[in-house]
Design a protein around this motif. Structure first.
Motif, PDB file in Angstrom:
ATOM      1  N   PHE A  14       0.791  -1.223   0.000  1.00 47.22           N
ATOM      2  CA  PHE A  14       0.000   0.000   0.000  1.00 47.22           C
ATOM      3  C   PHE A  14       0.829   1.282   0.000  1.00 47.22           C
ATOM      4  CE2 PHE A  14      -2.829  -3.218   1.833  1.00 47.22           C
ATOM      5  CZ  PHE A  14      -3.973  -3.024   1.071  1.00 47.22           C
ATOM      6  N   PHE A  15       2.063   1.188   0.466  1.00 49.11           N
ATOM      7  CA  PHE A  15       2.882   2.397   0.553  1.00 49.11           C
ATOM      8  C   PHE A  15       4.144   2.328  -0.305  1.00 49.11           C
ATOM      9  CE2 PHE A  15       0.525   1.974   4.539  1.00 49.11           C
ATOM     10  CZ  PHE A  15      -0.139   3.192   4.567  1.00 49.11           C
ATOM     11  N   GLY A  16       4.365   1.181  -0.930  1.00 44.88           N
ATOM     12  CA  GLY A  16       5.455   1.053  -1.883  1.00 44.88           C
ATOM     13  C   GLY A  16       6.846   1.186  -1.314  1.00 44.88           C
ATOM     14  N   ILE A  17       7.062   0.810  -0.051  1.00 35.35           N
ATOM     15  CA  ILE A  17       8.408   0.915   0.498  1.00 35.35           C
ATOM     16  C   ILE A  17       9.323  -0.061  -0.239  1.00 35.35           C
ATOM     17  CG2 ILE A  17       7.513   1.554   2.764  1.00 35.35           C
ATOM     18  CD1 ILE A  17       8.511  -1.260   3.699  1.00 35.35           C
ATOM     19  N   ALA A  18      10.565   0.351  -0.411  1.00 35.92           N
ATOM     20  CA  ALA A  18      11.509  -0.489  -1.137  1.00 35.92           C
ATOM     21  C   ALA A  18      12.882  -0.539  -0.481  1.00 35.92           C
ATOM     22  CB  ALA A  18      11.655   0.003  -2.581  1.00 35.92           C
ATOM     23  N   SER A  19      13.191   0.428   0.360  1.00 33.92           N
ATOM     24  CA  SER A  19      14.525   0.470   0.952  1.00 33.92           C
ATOM     25  C   SER A  19      14.646  -0.529   2.090  1.00 33.92           C
ATOM     26  CB  SER A  19      14.836   1.870   1.466  1.00 33.92           C
ATOM     27  OG  SER A  19      14.094   2.169   2.623  1.00 33.92           O
TER      28      SER A  19
ATOM     29  N   LEU B  55      -3.101 -11.450  -2.400  1.00 29.08           N
ATOM     30  CA  LEU B  55      -4.083 -11.724  -3.443  1.00 29.08           C
ATOM     31  C   LEU B  55      -4.589 -10.445  -4.103  1.00 29.08           C
ATOM     32  CD1 LEU B  55      -6.169 -14.587  -1.769  1.00 29.08           C
ATOM     33  CD2 LEU B  55      -4.597 -14.780  -3.714  1.00 29.08           C
ATOM     34  N   SER B  56      -4.657  -9.378  -3.334  1.00 30.35           N
ATOM     35  CA  SER B  56      -5.174  -8.129  -3.893  1.00 30.35           C
ATOM     36  C   SER B  56      -4.097  -7.274  -4.547  1.00 30.35           C
ATOM     37  CB  SER B  56      -5.858  -7.313  -2.783  1.00 30.35           C
ATOM     38  OG  SER B  56      -4.933  -6.989  -1.760  1.00 30.35           O
ATOM     39  N   HIS B  57      -2.831  -7.679  -4.407  1.00 31.60           N
ATOM     40  CA  HIS B  57      -1.720  -6.931  -5.009  1.00 31.60           C
ATOM     41  C   HIS B  57      -0.789  -7.923  -5.677  1.00 31.60           C
ATOM     42  CE1 HIS B  57      -3.322  -3.999  -2.170  1.00 31.60           C
ATOM     43  NE2 HIS B  57      -2.733  -3.057  -2.883  1.00 31.60           N
ATOM     44  N   GLY B  58      -1.203  -8.388  -6.846  1.00 33.35           N
ATOM     45  CA  GLY B  58      -0.442  -9.401  -7.553  1.00 33.35           C
ATOM     46  C   GLY B  58       0.955  -8.965  -7.943  1.00 33.35           C
ATOM     47  N   GLU B  59       1.171  -7.655  -8.075  1.00 34.52           N
ATOM     48  CA  GLU B  59       2.487  -7.186  -8.508  1.00 34.52           C
ATOM     49  C   GLU B  59       3.578  -7.408  -7.473  1.00 34.52           C
ATOM     50  OE1 GLU B  59       0.471  -3.761  -6.415  1.00 34.52           O
ATOM     51  OE2 GLU B  59      -0.073  -5.367  -7.795  1.00 34.52           O
ATOM     52  N   VAL B  60       3.191  -7.578  -6.204  1.00 31.66           N
ATOM     53  CA  VAL B  60       4.193  -7.814  -5.155  1.00 31.66           C
ATOM     54  C   VAL B  60       4.037  -9.191  -4.515  1.00 31.66           C
ATOM     55  CG1 VAL B  60       4.399  -5.358  -4.646  1.00 31.66           C
ATOM     56  CG2 VAL B  60       2.752  -6.743  -3.363  1.00 31.66           C
ATOM     57  N   ALA B  61       3.048  -9.965  -5.003  1.00 32.35           N
ATOM     58  CA  ALA B  61       2.725 -11.240  -4.355  1.00 32.35           C
ATOM     59  C   ALA B  61       3.886 -12.224  -4.419  1.00 32.35           C
ATOM     60  CB  ALA B  61       1.482 -11.851  -4.994  1.00 32.35           C
TER      61      ALA B  61
END
Length: 346
Positions: A122-127, A182-188
């Motif tokens: 939901f917040f796209g953290i990556a670091s 399941l609701s965010h397949g791009e990071v699943a």
């Protein structure tokens, strides 16, 4: 945190001499060295001594040398994670006086896991640094939540109520993590592999971010050894000895939360290490936390490295993640501990 039961029946926590404890520490150090050597040498591809020496010197000219170069940080991470989880489990059992306390059983690891999953989706953290802070926050919030739920009703936070609250919270958090994936397949995909818990793909660059948190967690934990000895006598006795009970409990819990959160951030949730290690160490060294905490670190490191080696050998040419191996080992141990504990103490 407090509870009314002792971690082990009296017969299993007989005093040990300092000489005996020192011998056990030395034995665990020797075992750790042997397991580290095996971890570097054994895997999908076995390697020889020349390749190990060459890889340690920075050479990666052959496949065997490249395999060794990849196994070295993996071994270091397994040792650090095992030590952190072992110490965290010892502290949790000491603070709660609960023989069933464990970062996995009490839901602390999965709380950190859920926090990371939500932050990524939901917040796209990556670091890496953000991962660690989020995981520590999730671990701390879950520890407080489980303790609050386990304290409700007659008798306060008994070991059984805390364990049930932790297990229920873990089940709920697993469901929430699955819902996020399941609701965010791009990071699943990434979350699913991380959720299993493992040390594969470790690099020293990734570990650099987590080392300061582990160092602070270990320092706080070791500094609380005498306080944990006082808490083991009961709150009233500890207060009578001049111990500030709430402060002691809070500091020790902070050390455990730092260790759990940082380890979960880099390895994913690994269960049962913090349950098994303290019970074994109490059999070896007694209940003095000044010896119990260092021994728990060594035994935890040995357990996780051995589990990682077993995962590579069992599934050749593939491998089982270390979290799966510790679950296979830890589930029967959990049942054994429950069966040996007296019902009235739970």
């Amino acid at each position: 945190m407090t509870a009314t039961a002792n971690p082990l029946p009296r017969a299993h926590v007989a005093p040990r001499s300092n000489r005996t404890r020192g011998l056990w520490l030395a034995a665990m150090l020797a075992l750790l060295a042997v397991l580290c050597a095996l971890s570097v040498a054994v895997g999908t591809r076995d390697v020889g001594g020349d390749d190990i020496v060459a890889a340690l010197q920075g050479q990666v000219e052959t496949i065997a040398q490249a395999a060794v170069a990849a196994r070295i940080p993996r071994t270091v991470l397994a040792a650090l994670a095992g030590a952190a989880l072992g110490v965290a489990g010892t502290i949790m059992q000491g603070v709660t006086r609960n023989p069933l306390a464990d970062p996995g059983i009490l839901g602390v690891n999965l709380g950190a896991s859920l926090a990371v999953a939500v932050a990524v989706a939901f917040f796209g953290i990556a670091s890496a640094l953000a991962f660690i802070w989020v995981a520590i926050f999730g671990a701390g919030a879950t520890a407080i939540f489980v303790y609050a739920i386990g304290s409700l009703g007659r008798g306060g936070p008994t070991p059984l109520k805390l364990a049930l609250a932790g297990v229920a919270t873990s089940v709920a958090f697993v469901s929430l993590v699955l819902a996020v994936m399941l609701s965010h397949g791009e990071v699943a995909g990434g979350l699913q592999s991380w959720q299993v818990g493992g040390v594969g793909g470790a690099t020293f660059a990734r570990m650099n971010h987590v080392l300061p948190f582990l160092a602070v967690g270990f320092a706080i934990s070791l500094a609380c050894a005498r306080k944990l000895n006082s808490l083991a006598l009961g709150d009233e006795m500890a207060a009578g000895l001049g111990e500030r009970v709430a402060l002691a409990r809070g500091l020790a819990s902070l050390g455990a939360i730092l260790l759990c959160g940082a380890t979960t951030a880099i390895c994913g949730p690994i269960a049962f290490v913090g349950l098994m290690v303290p019970h074994l160490c109490r059999l070896l060294a007694g209940v003095d936390h000044r010896w119990l905490l260092p021994l728990s670190a060594l035994v935890g490191a040995c357990l996780l490295i051995a589990s990682d080696i077993a995962g590579r050998l069992i599934a050749r040419p593939g491998e089982l993640d270390v979290g799966i191996v510790t679950a296979f080992i830890g589930a029967p141990v959990f049942i054994w501990i429950v069966r040996r504990a007296r019902v009235r103490d739970l």
